[in-house]
Design an enzyme around this catalytic site. Structure first.
Site, PDB file in Angstrom:
ATOM      1  N   ARG A  76       0.884  -0.910  -0.050  1.00  0.00           N
ATOM      2  CA  ARG A  76       0.170  -0.019  -0.418  1.00  0.00           C
ATOM      3  C   ARG A  76       1.101   1.391   0.561  1.00  0.00           C
ATOM      4  O   ARG A  76       0.307   2.385  -0.681  1.00  0.00           O
ATOM      5  CB  ARG A  76      -1.225  -0.073   1.794  1.00  0.00           C
ATOM      6  CG  ARG A  76      -2.472   0.484   0.922  1.00  0.00           C
ATOM      7  CD  ARG A  76      -3.170   0.263   1.908  1.00  0.00           C
ATOM      8  NE  ARG A  76      -4.941   0.324   0.992  1.00  0.00           N
ATOM      9  CZ  ARG A  76      -5.960  -0.111   2.197  1.00  0.00           C
ATOM     10  NH1 ARG A  76      -5.720  -0.190   2.956  1.00  0.00           N
ATOM     11  NH2 ARG A  76      -6.909   0.509   1.279  1.00  0.00           N
ATOM     12  N   LYS A  82     -21.188   2.087  -4.440  1.00  0.00           N
ATOM     13  CA  LYS A  82     -21.758   3.491  -4.373  1.00  0.00           C
ATOM     14  C   LYS A  82     -20.602   3.866  -5.435  1.00  0.00           C
ATOM     15  O   LYS A  82     -19.711   3.931  -6.160  1.00  0.00           O
ATOM     16  CB  LYS A  82     -21.476   4.772  -3.470  1.00  0.00           C
ATOM     17  CG  LYS A  82     -20.481   4.911  -3.092  1.00  0.00           C
ATOM     18  CD  LYS A  82     -20.066   5.367  -1.760  1.00  0.00           C
ATOM     19  CE  LYS A  82     -20.623   7.211  -1.899  1.00  0.00           C
ATOM     20  NZ  LYS A  82     -20.382   7.689  -0.933  1.00  0.00           N
ATOM     21  N   LEU A  99     -28.152   7.160   8.990  1.00  0.00           N
ATOM     22  CA  LEU A  99     -27.867   7.136   7.899  1.00  0.00           C
ATOM     23  C   LEU A  99     -28.415   5.937   7.438  1.00  0.00           C
ATOM     24  O   LEU A  99     -29.193   5.583   6.203  1.00  0.00           O
ATOM     25  CB  LEU A  99     -26.522   7.374   7.118  1.00  0.00           C
ATOM     26  CG  LEU A  99     -25.837   9.080   7.728  1.00  0.00           C
ATOM     27  CD1 LEU A  99     -25.111   8.680   7.417  1.00  0.00           C
ATOM     28  CD2 LEU A  99     -26.630  10.243   6.850  1.00  0.00           C
ATOM     29  N   CYS A 144     -18.209  -0.144   6.250  1.00  0.00           N
ATOM     30  CA  CYS A 144     -18.715   0.320   7.704  1.00  0.00           C
ATOM     31  C   CYS A 144     -19.894   0.575   8.100  1.00  0.00           C
ATOM     32  O   CYS A 144     -20.651   0.232   8.894  1.00  0.00           O
ATOM     33  CB  CYS A 144     -18.457   2.481   7.770  1.00  0.00           C
ATOM     34  SG  CYS A 144     -16.455   2.359   7.145  1.00  0.00           S
TER      35      CYS A 144
HETATM   36  P1  NAD Z   1      -8.348   0.298   5.699  1.00  0.00           P
HETATM   37  O1  NAD Z   1      -9.201  -1.086   5.210  1.00  0.00           O
HETATM   38  O2  NAD Z   1      -8.605   0.882   4.246  1.00  0.00           O
HETATM   39  O3  NAD Z   1      -7.027   1.404   6.326  1.00  0.00           O
HETATM   40  C1  NAD Z   1      -6.535   0.962   7.349  1.00  0.00           C
HETATM   41  C2  NAD Z   1      -5.164   0.426   6.770  1.00  0.00           C
HETATM   42  O4  NAD Z   1      -4.727   0.064   8.605  1.00  0.00           O
HETATM   43  C3  NAD Z   1      -4.405  -0.912   6.647  1.00  0.00           C
HETATM   44  O5  NAD Z   1      -3.987  -0.104   5.194  1.00  0.00           O
HETATM   45  C4  NAD Z   1      -4.041  -1.200   6.907  1.00  0.00           C
HETATM   46  O6  NAD Z   1      -2.460  -1.922   6.398  1.00  0.00           O
HETATM   47  C5  NAD Z   1      -3.659   0.013   8.156  1.00  0.00           C
HETATM   48  N1  NAD Z   1      -2.921  -1.198   9.405  1.00  0.00           N
HETATM   49  C6  NAD Z   1      -3.560  -2.055  10.026  1.00  0.00           C
HETATM   50  N2  NAD Z   1      -2.788  -2.116  11.601  1.00  0.00           N
HETATM   51  C7  NAD Z   1      -2.267  -1.102  11.815  1.00  0.00           C
HETATM   52  C8  NAD Z   1      -1.024  -1.090  12.445  1.00  0.00           C
HETATM   53  N3  NAD Z   1      -0.819  -1.787  13.708  1.00  0.00           N
HETATM   54  N4  NAD Z   1       0.302  -0.502  12.215  1.00  0.00           N
HETATM   55  C9  NAD Z   1       0.059   0.690  11.197  1.00  0.00           C
HETATM   56  N5  NAD Z   1      -1.297   0.223  10.152  1.00  0.00           N
HETATM   57  C10 NAD Z   1      -1.968  -0.719  10.501  1.00  0.00           C
HETATM   58  O7  NAD Z   1      -9.738   1.216   6.203  1.00  0.00           O
HETATM   59  P2  NAD Z   1     -10.499   2.537   6.438  1.00  0.00           P
HETATM   60  O8  NAD Z   1     -12.048   2.395   5.302  1.00  0.00           O
HETATM   61  O9  NAD Z   1      -9.402   3.411   5.941  1.00  0.00           O
HETATM   62  O10 NAD Z   1     -11.010   2.583   7.369  1.00  0.00           O
HETATM   63  C11 NAD Z   1     -10.806   2.902   8.561  1.00  0.00           C
HETATM   64  C12 NAD Z   1     -11.472   3.216  10.243  1.00  0.00           C
HETATM   65  O11 NAD Z   1     -11.556   4.487   9.433  1.00  0.00           O
HETATM   66  C13 NAD Z   1     -12.134   2.007  10.040  1.00  0.00           C
HETATM   67  O12 NAD Z   1     -11.966   1.963  11.634  1.00  0.00           O
HETATM   68  C14 NAD Z   1     -13.579   2.439   9.774  1.00  0.00           C
HETATM   69  O13 NAD Z   1     -14.360   2.557  10.242  1.00  0.00           O
HETATM   70  C15 NAD Z   1     -13.059   3.908   9.647  1.00  0.00           C
HETATM   71  N6  NAD Z   1     -14.513   5.384   8.944  1.00  0.00           N
HETATM   72  C16 NAD Z   1     -14.056   5.075   7.307  1.00  0.00           C
HETATM   73  C17 NAD Z   1     -14.821   5.661   6.700  1.00  0.00           C
HETATM   74  C18 NAD Z   1     -14.634   4.847   4.873  1.00  0.00           C
HETATM   75  O14 NAD Z   1     -15.288   5.366   4.048  1.00  0.00           O
HETATM   76  N7  NAD Z   1     -13.671   3.737   4.460  1.00  0.00           N
HETATM   77  C19 NAD Z   1     -15.474   6.788   6.858  1.00  0.00           C
HETATM   78  C20 NAD Z   1     -15.255   7.902   8.581  1.00  0.00           C
HETATM   79  C21 NAD Z   1     -14.719   6.284   8.880  1.00  0.00           C
HETATM   80  C1  UGA Z   2     -20.566   6.327   5.529  1.00  0.00           C
HETATM   81  C2  UGA Z   2     -20.976   7.770   5.693  1.00  0.00           C
HETATM   82  O1  UGA Z   2     -21.554   8.378   4.960  1.00  0.00           O
HETATM   83  C3  UGA Z   2     -20.027   8.871   5.854  1.00  0.00           C
HETATM   84  O2  UGA Z   2     -20.444   9.944   7.079  1.00  0.00           O
HETATM   85  C4  UGA Z   2     -18.928   8.012   7.379  1.00  0.00           C
HETATM   86  O3  UGA Z   2     -17.808   8.668   7.027  1.00  0.00           O
HETATM   87  C5  UGA Z   2     -18.695   5.773   5.944  1.00  0.00           C
HETATM   88  O4  UGA Z   2     -20.084   5.927   6.265  1.00  0.00           O
HETATM   89  C6  UGA Z   2     -18.063   5.484   6.871  1.00  0.00           C
HETATM   90  O5  UGA Z   2     -18.101   5.460   8.345  1.00  0.00           O
HETATM   91  O6  UGA Z   2     -17.418   4.604   6.886  1.00  0.00           O
HETATM   92  P1  UGA Z   2     -19.904   5.861   2.819  1.00  0.00           P
HETATM   93  O7  UGA Z   2     -20.516   4.449   3.538  1.00  0.00           O
HETATM   94  O8  UGA Z   2     -18.481   6.037   2.411  1.00  0.00           O
HETATM   95  O9  UGA Z   2     -19.968   7.006   4.080  1.00  0.00           O
HETATM   96  O10 UGA Z   2     -21.069   5.934   1.907  1.00  0.00           O
HETATM   97  P2  UGA Z   2     -22.256   6.510   1.388  1.00  0.00           P
HETATM   98  O11 UGA Z   2     -22.658   7.977   0.970  1.00  0.00           O
HETATM   99  O12 UGA Z   2     -23.053   6.971   2.441  1.00  0.00           O
HETATM  100  O13 UGA Z   2     -22.910   5.085   1.060  1.00  0.00           O
HETATM  101  C7  UGA Z   2     -23.681   3.910   1.171  1.00  0.00           C
HETATM  102  C8  UGA Z   2     -24.348   3.126   0.906  1.00  0.00           C
HETATM  103  O14 UGA Z   2     -25.132   3.604   1.653  1.00  0.00           O
HETATM  104  C9  UGA Z   2     -24.021   3.388  -0.796  1.00  0.00           C
HETATM  105  O15 UGA Z   2     -23.777   1.890  -1.226  1.00  0.00           O
HETATM  106  C10 UGA Z   2     -24.908   3.714  -1.124  1.00  0.00           C
HETATM  107  O16 UGA Z   2     -25.072   3.645  -2.573  1.00  0.00           O
HETATM  108  C11 UGA Z   2     -26.230   4.055  -0.706  1.00  0.00           C
HETATM  109  N1  UGA Z   2     -27.084   4.933  -0.469  1.00  0.00           N
HETATM  110  C12 UGA Z   2     -27.181   6.154   0.658  1.00  0.00           C
HETATM  111  C13 UGA Z   2     -28.076   4.752  -0.743  1.00  0.00           C
HETATM  112  O17 UGA Z   2     -28.599   3.322  -1.292  1.00  0.00           O
HETATM  113  N2  UGA Z   2     -29.689   5.800  -1.001  1.00  0.00           N
HETATM  114  C14 UGA Z   2     -28.749   7.019  -1.012  1.00  0.00           C
HETATM  115  O18 UGA Z   2     -29.737   7.724  -0.043  1.00  0.00           O
HETATM  116  C15 UGA Z   2     -27.903   6.976   0.808  1.00  0.00           C
END
Ligand code: NAD
Ligand code: UGA
Length: 468
Positions: A42, A342, A230, A279
Site C-alpha cells: 500500500r 456506490k 444514515l 462501515c
Molecule cells: P482501510 O482498511 O482502508 O485502512 C486501514 C489501514 O490500516 C490498512 O492499510 C492497514 O494495513 C493499516 N493497519 C492496520 N493495522 C496497522 C498497524 N498496527 N500499524 C500500521 N498500519 C496498520 O480502512 P479505512 O476504510 O481507512 O477505515 C479505517 C477506519 O476508519 C475504520 O475504523 C473505519 O470504520 C473508519 N472510517 C472509514 C470510512 C471510509 O469511508 N472508509 C469513513 C469514516 C470512518
Molecule cells: C458512510 C457515511 O455517509 C459517512 O459519513 C461515514 O463517514 C462513512 O460511511 C463511514 O463511516 O465509513 P460511505 O459508506 O462512504 O459513507 O458512503 P455513503 O454515501 O454513506 O453510502 C453508503 C451506502 O448507502 C452506499 O451503498 C450507497 O449507495 C447507499 N445509499 C446512500 C443509498 O442506497 N441511498 C441513499 O440515499 C444514500
C-alpha cells in the site's frame, strides 16, 4: 500546558488515513505529516510516480498528492521513527467485525487498534496526543489509555499521553469535499489543552462554529449513531420501494413528497439495492453488540431490523430478476453494470453487487460485469478466481466475465442489471444496446437512473426500483 503541533504521524494509510492526511497536509503547510502502514504494498502505491496507481480512487485526491507528497506529506513503512518523532498520532486503522471468539459476527475486532496503541507506547517520546480517527466502540479510549499507561510504568524514557476521539465522517467518492468543507468536526476528550491543539489544526480551514467538543464517550458513540441513522434512512426508503411496487405508488414521487418536508430533508432517501460499504453494517453490528452488552435488548433488536431490511432488499432484487426472466436464468447471460458499492469509488467492500452476483450465479447465470473503476483483480477477490484465460485477452470462467465497457457487457445478454449509480449509465445509447441484446430483453434498474423512456422506446422491458 499548550502543545504546538509540528509533526503528525498517522497509523493506517487506507481510505481514511490517506485522504484525511492529504487534505491536512494541503491545509497546514507548516506541519510535517507522515502516514505509516504495516502493508508495504500500500505504501509503495501511495509513493508511485504514476498517480493513477494510488491505492484508492477519490476525485480530487491525485492533485493534492501531487502537490504535497514529498513536501510536508510522506508515506512510509517506518513506524518506529515516525511514531517517535510525532507530537500527535492519528490512529486510522481498520476496525472490522470480529470473525471468531466472544462477540464474533457483531463486536469490533480491536486487534489493530491495540497493536497501534502498543506501538505508540513503545516508540513515543515526550508528550504525545493520540487521536482516535478509526470508528470505535464507546469506551475504547479507556483501553488505549490503559495500554499507554502501562508502558509508562515500564519505560522511564517513555512519553506521557492524552487521548482524543475525532471520528471521521467522510463519505467515499466525496472524501475530498467532505474533508475540505466538513459539516462538523467532532472532538471528544478530557484535556482542554489537547482538545485545543487539535482544534487549532482544524481552524486552519474550518469555521470554529463547526467544531463540536464533547466528552470522549459521546464522541465515540456519536460516530456509530450517525452511521446508524444514515443506514436507517436507506432501509426506510428501500422498505417503501417494495410497497410502491405492490401498490402502484411511485417511489420517486414519494421521495419528493417526503423529502420536501424540511424536518425530513431530501438527502439519503434514494432507494437502491441496499447499502454497502465497509462501515454501515459493521457499525450497526457494533451498536447492536454494545446494546446487548448493556442489557438493552429492545434497542438492539430495533437496529437489527435496519440490517434485516438491507439483506431482504438484495434477495428481493435477485428474486425479481429470476421471476421476470421466466423463472429460470440457467445459462442466461446477464450484464452487471456497476460493481462498487456506490459511484465515484473503486471500493467494493460489502457492495450489494457481490451478494446479488453470487445469487445469480448460483442460479446458473453467466455474468458480464462492467464497472468504470473496479479492476479484474478486485472482481476475482470478490467473486472467486475460477477462470480461464483466452487469447483475445478476455477473462472467462463458467459464471462471470470481465467487461471493459457497458456495450461489450450487453452483447448477447437477456438482461442488464444496474447496481451502481455511475454517471455514465445515465447516458447509455439504448438503441445500440438494444441491438446487442437477445429478445425479449430486460433492464433492471436498481438505482432508478437510466433514461426510462428511451430504453422503453427501443423495445426493452424495464423494471425500475420502486416503480415496478
Ligand atoms: P482501510 O482498511 O482502508 O485502512 C486501514 C489501514 O490500516 C490498512 O492499510 C492497514 O494495513 C493499516 N493497519 C492496520 N493495522 C496497522 C498497524 N498496527 N500499524 C500500521 N498500519 C496498520 O480502512 P479505512 O476504510 O481507512 O477505515 C479505517 C477506519 O476508519 C475504520 O475504523 C473505519 O470504520 C473508519 N472510517 C472509514 C470510512 C471510509 O469511508 N472508509 C469513513 C469514516 C470512518
Ligand atoms: C458512510 C457515511 O455517509 C459517512 O459519513 C461515514 O463517514 C462513512 O460511511 C463511514 O463511516 O465509513 P460511505 O459508506 O462512504 O459513507 O458512503 P455513503 O454515501 O454513506 O453510502 C453508503 C451506502 O448507502 C452506499 O451503498 C450507497 O449507495 C447507499 N445509499 C446512500 C443509498 O442506497 N441511498 C441513499 O440515499 C444514500
Amino acid at each position: 500546558m499548550k502543545f504546538s503541533i509540528k509533526k503528525i504521524c498517522c497509523i493506517g494509510a487506507g481510505y481514511v488515513g490517506g485522504p484525511t492526511m492529504a487534505v491536512l497536509a494541503n491545509k497546514c503547510e507548516d506541519i510535517e505529516i507522515n502516514v505509516v502502514d504495516i502493508n508495504p504494498e500500500r505504501i509503495k502505491l501511495w509513493n508511485s510516480n504514476n498517480l493513477k496507481e494510488l491505492p484508492i480512487y477519490e476525485p480530487g485526491l491525485e492533485e493534492i498528492i501531487n502537490k504535497c507528497r514529498g513536501k510536508n506529506l510522506h508515506f512510509s513503512s517506518d513506524l518506529e521513527n515516525n511514531i517517535r518523532n510525532a507530537d500527535m498520532i492519528f490512529i486510522s486503522v481498520n476496525t472490522p467485525t470480529k470473525k471468531e471468539g466472544i462477540g464474533a459476527g457483531q463486536a469490533s475486532d480491536l486487534t489493530f487498534i491495540e497493536a497501534s496503541a502498543r506501538q505508540i507506547a513503545k516508540y513515543s517520546r515526550e508528550h504525545t496526543i493520540v487521536v482516535e480517527k478509526s470508528t470505535l466502540p464507546v469506551r475504547t479510549a479507556d483501553k488505549i489509555k490503559q495500554i499507554l499507561k502501562s508502558a509508562n510504568k515500564k519505560n522511564p524514557n517513555s512519553s506521557t499521553f492524552d487521548v482524543l476521539s475525532n471520528p471521521e465522517f467522510l463519505a467515499e467518492g466525496n472524501a475530498i469535499n467532505d474533508l475540505t468543507e466538513p459539516d462538523r468536526i467532532l472532538i471528544g476528550g478530557e484535556s482542554k489543552d489537547a482538545i485545543n491543539s487539535l482544534k487549532n489544526i482544524y481552524l486552519n480551514w474550518v469555521d470554529e462554529k463547526k467544531i463540536i467538543t464533547t466528552n470522549l464517550w459521546s464522541s465515540e458513540l456519536s460516530k456509530l449513531a450517525a452511521n446508524a441513522f444514515l443506514a436507517q434512512r436507506v432501509s426506510s426508503i428501500n422498505s417503501l420501494s417494495a410497497l410502491c411496487e405492490s401498490s402502484g405508488a411511485d417511489i420517486s414521487e414519494v421521495k419528493k413528497a417526503i423529502g420536501t418536508d424540511s424536518r425530513i430533508g431530501n438527502k439519503f432517501i434514494s432507494p437502491g439495492p441496499g447499502f454497502g460499504g465497509s462501515c454501515f453494517k459493521k457499525d450497526i453490528l457494533n451498536l447492536i453488540y454494545l446494546c446487548n452488552f448493556y442489557g438493552l435488548r429492545e434497542v438492539a433488536e430495533y437496529w437489527g431490523k435496519v440490517l434485516e431490511i438491507n439483506t431482504w432488499q438484495k434477495n428481493r432484487i435477485t428474486k425479481i430478476i429470476f421471476e421476470k426472466l421466466f423463472g429460470t436464468i440457467t445459462s442466461k447471460s446477464i450484464a452487471i453494470l456497476g460493481f462498487s458499492f456506490k459511484s465515484n469509488t473503486n471500493d467494493t467492500r460489502e457492495s450489494p453487487a457481490i451478494e446479488i452476483c453470487h445469487q445469480l450465479m448460483n442460479e446458473g447465470a453467466n455474468l458480464n460485469i462492467y464497472d468504470p473503476r473496479v479492476s479484474l483483480q478486485q472482481l476475482e477477490k470478490d467473486l472467486g478466481l475460477n477462470k480461464k484465460y483466452n487469447r483475445e485477452k478476455e477473462y472467462f470462467n463458467s459464471s462471470w466475465k470481465f467487461s471493459t465497457d457497458s456495450y461489450s457487457a450487453a452483447e448477447g445478454t437477456d438482461a442488464i442489471v444496474i447496481l451502481t449509480e455511475w454517471e455514465e449509465f445515465k447516458y447509455l445509447d439504448w438503441e445500440l444496446i438494444s441491438s446487442k441484446m437477445r429478445s425479449p430483453s430486460w433492464v433492471f434498474d436498481t438505482r432508478s437512473i437510466i433514461d426510462f423512456e428511451k430504453a422503453k422506446s427501443n423495445g426493452i422491458n424495464i423494471w425500475s426500483m420502486g416503480r415496478g
